[in-house]
Design an enzyme around this catalytic site. Structure first.
Site, mmCIF file in Angstrom:
data_model
loop_
_atom_site.group_PDB
_atom_site.id
_atom_site.type_symbol
_atom_site.label_atom_id
_atom_site.label_comp_id
_atom_site.label_asym_id
_atom_site.label_seq_id
_atom_site.Cartn_x
_atom_site.Cartn_y
_atom_site.Cartn_z
ATOM 1 N N LYS A 1 -63.878 -7.951 14.772
ATOM 2 C CA LYS A 1 -63.603 -7.835 13.376
ATOM 3 C C LYS A 1 -62.494 -6.551 13.187
ATOM 4 O O LYS A 1 -61.868 -6.762 12.605
ATOM 5 C CB LYS A 1 -64.853 -7.635 12.753
ATOM 6 C CG LYS A 1 -65.719 -8.820 12.421
ATOM 7 C CD LYS A 1 -65.100 -9.930 11.755
ATOM 8 C CE LYS A 1 -65.948 -11.261 11.355
ATOM 9 N NZ LYS A 1 -65.099 -12.205 10.807
ATOM 10 N N ASP B 1 -64.634 -28.329 9.435
ATOM 11 C CA ASP B 1 -65.678 -27.380 10.436
ATOM 12 C C ASP B 1 -65.842 -28.424 11.540
ATOM 13 O O ASP B 1 -65.211 -29.386 11.931
ATOM 14 C CB ASP B 1 -67.032 -27.468 9.677
ATOM 15 C CG ASP B 1 -67.835 -26.410 10.237
ATOM 16 O OD1 ASP B 1 -68.151 -26.502 11.335
ATOM 17 O OD2 ASP B 1 -68.388 -25.601 9.572
ATOM 18 N N TYR C 1 -68.856 -8.752 18.207
ATOM 19 C CA TYR C 1 -68.535 -8.884 16.773
ATOM 20 C C TYR C 1 -67.881 -7.898 16.264
ATOM 21 O O TYR C 1 -66.829 -8.213 15.765
ATOM 22 C CB TYR C 1 -70.008 -9.442 16.077
ATOM 23 C CG TYR C 1 -69.588 -9.684 14.784
ATOM 24 C CD1 TYR C 1 -69.090 -11.209 14.410
ATOM 25 C CD2 TYR C 1 -70.342 -9.211 13.759
ATOM 26 C CE1 TYR C 1 -69.292 -11.556 12.954
ATOM 27 C CE2 TYR C 1 -70.318 -9.608 12.511
ATOM 28 C CZ TYR C 1 -69.717 -10.524 12.042
ATOM 29 O OH TYR C 1 -69.526 -10.800 10.988
ATOM 30 N N GLY D 1 -64.707 -23.738 8.687
ATOM 31 C CA GLY D 1 -66.109 -23.306 8.795
ATOM 32 C C GLY D 1 -66.780 -23.480 7.526
ATOM 33 O O GLY D 1 -67.391 -22.872 6.861
ATOM 34 N N GLY E 1 -70.924 -23.780 7.064
ATOM 35 C CA GLY E 1 -71.731 -22.514 7.364
ATOM 36 C C GLY E 1 -72.039 -21.847 5.982
ATOM 37 O O GLY E 1 -72.270 -22.660 5.157
ATOM 38 N N GLN E 2 -73.100 -21.055 6.213
ATOM 39 C CA GLN E 2 -73.515 -19.968 5.079
ATOM 40 C C GLN E 2 -72.699 -19.853 3.789
ATOM 41 O O GLN E 2 -72.963 -20.049 2.812
ATOM 42 C CB GLN E 2 -74.186 -18.817 5.596
ATOM 43 C CG GLN E 2 -75.224 -18.149 4.652
ATOM 44 C CD GLN E 2 -75.557 -16.796 4.702
ATOM 45 O OE1 GLN E 2 -75.010 -16.112 5.892
ATOM 46 N NE2 GLN E 2 -76.372 -16.266 3.828
ATOM 47 N N ASP F 1 -61.815 -28.242 15.386
ATOM 48 C CA ASP F 1 -62.090 -27.362 16.301
ATOM 49 C C ASP F 1 -60.782 -26.223 16.174
ATOM 50 O O ASP F 1 -59.872 -26.472 16.565
ATOM 51 C CB ASP F 1 -62.287 -27.504 17.747
ATOM 52 C CG ASP F 1 -62.592 -26.129 18.474
ATOM 53 O OD1 ASP F 1 -62.353 -24.999 18.354
ATOM 54 O OD2 ASP F 1 -62.879 -26.271 19.460
#
Ligand code: NAD
Ligand code: SER
Length: 315
Positions: free
Chosen positions: A146, A37, A142, A11, A14-15, A52
């Site tokens: 988590k 990613d 979400y 990932g 991402g941010q 993936d």
């Protein structure tokens, strides 16, 4: 970290991944870090693998090809995007974690970082100074993923000795890479619109207070937790961490100190009910006690720094 360790960031575009990967490359050198990613981000330099994370076989191949010893798993659907596709969000957020936890169970890697979120809390959680251990009744897919992920992390630690470490990030604010579909994204979008149009239409109500953190503090917390001796990590679900709490009205007032014509209007959408279910502030004393966590950046410092960087990048 010893020089034989090799990190895989999943990932990485991402941010958080964009900045965390750069920071890890800086601290441990570029050859010790492999980014991955679905797609490489534009300006990335260093080792990169298209991955993936749901493809368990390809993940295993990358781990053995690069002799990976540590994984930072950042791939996930965030709160707002997850509500639009709950079943896929559950599949991605849970199966990615199992794929990585199982690598550690099979001794193919030796350390994992996996972020949780303030989204693990729900309407029955105390709103102020949420303790490390408290009522948790998340109402979003979400948050449910988590919370389940936290329980599985602790389970793999207890049953299989897996060294997995985790933080419950608040909403993260940063200028390098745009946020990926969360409820706290307004606190990043607001800066782009303030600079461009001196105006912002906020999707949360003016008095919606949420816990937030500036990215440099979040990166430091992540690396400090990963660097600390395993015996210091007493919480194997996920640690509360905190920095600042504010409402859209409060951040707008802070921005107005720099852009006097800035105006904000409020048009709450479906993300308001997500925000309403989350707490306003977090007690992070366990993180402070166990590995000396302490936030640094305040709201006014963050606003000044965000505006300086985003204004500069527009020139
Ligand atoms: P993001 O959406 O910006 O980045 C996620 C990255 O994962 C993207 O680059 C995406 O392409 C990649 N990805 C998605 N599906 C993938 C797949 N199948 N295989 C490989 N890569 C895939 O999210 P972020 O803000 O960087 O968040 C990273 C982690 O931190 C997530 O677990 C998130 O829940 C958690 N977190 C973030 C915040 C925040 O405010 N940003 C707060 C709390 C927790
Ligand atoms: N920033 C994240 C979100 O809003 C919190 O995990 O989804």
């Amino acid at each position: 970290m010893s020089s034989s360790e090799k990190i895989l960031v999943i990932g990485s575009s991402g941010q958080i991944g964009t900045e965390l990967t750069a920071q890890l490359q800086k601290i441990y050198n570029e050859n010790s870090v492999v980014a991955s990613d679905l797609k490489k981000s534009k300006n990335f330099s260093g080792a990169f693998e298209e991955l993936d994370v749901l493809d368990e076989k390809r993940l295993g191949e990358i781990v053995s090809k690069h002799k990976i010893s540590q994984v930072y798993l950042l791939a996930a659907l965030l709160s707002a995007t997850a509500e639009k596709n709950p079943q896929f969000a559950w599949k991605l957020n849970m199966n990615s974690l199992f794929n990585v936890l199982d690598l550690a169970k099979e001794k193919k890697i030796n350390k994992i970082y996996w972020p949780s979120s303030i989204a693990v809390f729900g309407p029955s959680t105390p709103k102020e100074n949420v303790p490390q251990f408290t009522v948790m009744d998340p109402t979003t897919v979400y948050g449910i993923s988590k919370l389940a992920g936290e329980r599985w992390c602790e389970y793999y630690f207890l049953k299989h000795g897996v060294d997995v470490r985790s933080l419950r990030y608040p909403g993260l604010i940063s200028y390098t890479s745009p946020p990926g579909g969360g409820t706290t994204d307004y606190a990043v979008d607001i800066f782009y619109q303030a600079i461009e149009k001196e105006n912002y239409q906020c999707f949360l109500k003016e008095d919606t207070v949420l816990p937030m953190m500036y990215m440099p503090d979040a990166l430091r917390a992540t690396i400090e937790l990963m660097e600390t001796d395993a015996k210091n990590v007493k919480v194997r679900s996920s640690y509360n961490i905190a920095a600042m709490s504010f409402s859209p009205k409060e951040i707008a007032e802070e921005i107005k100190k720099h852009i006097s014509k800035f105006k904000i209007e409020y048009k709450p959408d479906f993300r308001q009910s997500i925000a309403n279910s989350w707490p306003k502030s977090i007690d992070d004393s366990f993180a402070n006690r166990d590995w000396n966590w302490k936030n640094k950046v305040t709201l006014s410092e963050m606003v000044k720094d965000m505006l300086a960087h985003l204004t500069l990048s527009k020139k």
